[in-house]
Motif scaffolding. Sequence first.
Motif, short mmCIF file in Angstrom:
data_model
loop_
_atom_site.label_atom_id
_atom_site.label_comp_id
_atom_site.label_asym_id
_atom_site.label_seq_id
_atom_site.Cartn_x
_atom_site.Cartn_y
_atom_site.Cartn_z
N LEU A 1 10.31 -5.45 7.15
CA LEU A 1 9.16 -5.52 6.77
C LEU A 1 8.39 -4.12 6.18
O LEU A 1 7.58 -3.64 5.51
CB LEU A 1 8.13 -6.10 7.51
N ILE A 2 8.62 -2.71 7.51
CA ILE A 2 7.82 -1.43 6.98
C ILE A 2 9.19 -1.60 6.35
O ILE A 2 8.48 -0.77 5.12
CB ILE A 2 8.15 -0.90 8.51
N GLY A 3 10.18 -1.59 5.93
CA GLY A 3 10.59 -1.25 5.08
C GLY A 3 10.69 -1.56 3.88
O GLY A 3 10.89 -0.30 2.52
N ILE A 4 10.64 -2.86 3.03
CA ILE A 4 10.06 -3.39 2.21
C ILE A 4 8.41 -2.94 1.82
O ILE A 4 8.45 -2.92 0.34
CB ILE A 4 10.20 -5.14 2.56
N SER A 5 7.88 -3.28 2.26
CA SER A 5 6.29 -2.96 2.41
C SER A 5 6.21 -1.49 1.62
O SER A 5 5.52 -0.84 0.96
CB SER A 5 5.26 -2.78 3.63
N ILE A 6 7.02 -0.43 2.27
CA ILE A 6 6.98 1.03 1.50
C ILE A 6 7.13 1.16 0.24
O ILE A 6 6.36 1.25 -0.63
CB ILE A 6 7.61 2.38 2.58
N PRO A 7 8.27 0.52 -0.66
CA PRO A 7 8.17 0.64 -1.72
C PRO A 7 6.98 -0.17 -2.62
O PRO A 7 6.69 0.35 -4.18
CB PRO A 7 9.91 0.27 -2.24
N ALA A 8 6.76 -1.54 -2.04
CA ALA A 8 5.86 -2.42 -2.19
C ALA A 8 4.59 -1.55 -2.67
O ALA A 8 4.31 -1.73 -3.52
CB ALA A 8 6.03 -3.64 -1.55
N PHE A 9 4.32 -0.11 -1.60
CA PHE A 9 3.08 0.12 -1.77
C PHE A 9 3.15 0.65 -2.99
O PHE A 9 2.18 1.13 -3.71
CB PHE A 9 2.68 0.76 -0.77
N LEU B 1 0.55 -2.91 2.94
CA LEU B 1 -0.71 -2.16 4.05
C LEU B 1 -0.54 -2.78 5.07
O LEU B 1 -0.17 -2.57 6.08
CB LEU B 1 -2.19 -1.68 3.12
N LEU B 2 -1.20 -3.82 4.50
CA LEU B 2 -0.65 -5.17 6.11
C LEU B 2 0.22 -5.31 6.50
O LEU B 2 0.71 -5.50 7.57
CB LEU B 2 -1.64 -6.26 5.86
N CYS B 3 0.77 -5.95 5.63
CA CYS B 3 2.52 -5.83 6.08
C CYS B 3 3.38 -4.71 6.76
O CYS B 3 3.91 -5.16 8.09
CB CYS B 3 3.88 -5.90 4.77
N PHE B 4 2.71 -3.32 6.35
CA PHE B 4 3.32 -2.14 7.13
C PHE B 4 2.78 -2.74 8.93
O PHE B 4 3.29 -1.76 9.30
CB PHE B 4 2.58 -1.00 6.84
N ILE B 5 1.79 -2.26 8.44
CA ILE B 5 0.49 -2.32 10.32
C ILE B 5 1.51 -3.56 10.51
O ILE B 5 1.58 -3.45 11.46
CB ILE B 5 -1.06 -2.73 9.77
#
Length: 155
Positions: free
Chosen positions: A57-65, A18-22
Motif C-alpha cells: 500500500l505504501i509502495g503504490i501510494s507513492i507513485p500515485a501521489f 496521502l491517506l493510503c500512505f498514512i
Amino acid sequence: MAEKDKKNGSFVHKLIPLLCFILGLIILAFSLIKYGFWDNVIGPKSGFYPAIISVCLIGISIPAFFQSFKSTKAVMPKANWLVPLALLLIVISSYVIGMVPSLAVFLLLWFRKLEKLSWKTTLITSAVMTAIVVFVFQMWLQIEFPKGLLLPLLF
C-alpha cells in the motif's frame, strides 16, 4: 471553468494517496510492533501478512501521489459505485442473516440483475460458489463466519 475542475479534481487525487500512505504506515507499525513479523522457531507471526500488504500500500501510494500532479478531475459514473455499495450491504447483512447467506444472496442478485444470466446459470453458479465457501473455509480451514442475528434462531 476547466481550470477550476482540474484543481478540485487534483486535490482529491492527492488526498487519497496521502491517506493510503498514512494508513499503510499505521498498519505497518501495528504489524511490526504489536503483532510481530517473524519468529525463528514458528515462522510468520500474526503481523506478517498485514505488514506485507501495508508495504504494498505504501509502495503504490507513492507513485500515485506523484501521478496525481498530472491527472485531471476523475469521472465517477454511478455504475462504478455498485461494487463498494454491494460490499457495504454484504457487511451489514452479515450481521443480520450471517456471512454465508449474505454472500449467497449477493451472488443471486448480482448474477441475475446485473449480469442478466438465466435463472439456471444463476442458481447453479451461486450454489457452487456458496458450497466452495462453506467447504473450503468452514469445513476444511475451520474458519468461523459471522452467524448474524437470524441464523442462530433458524438452526
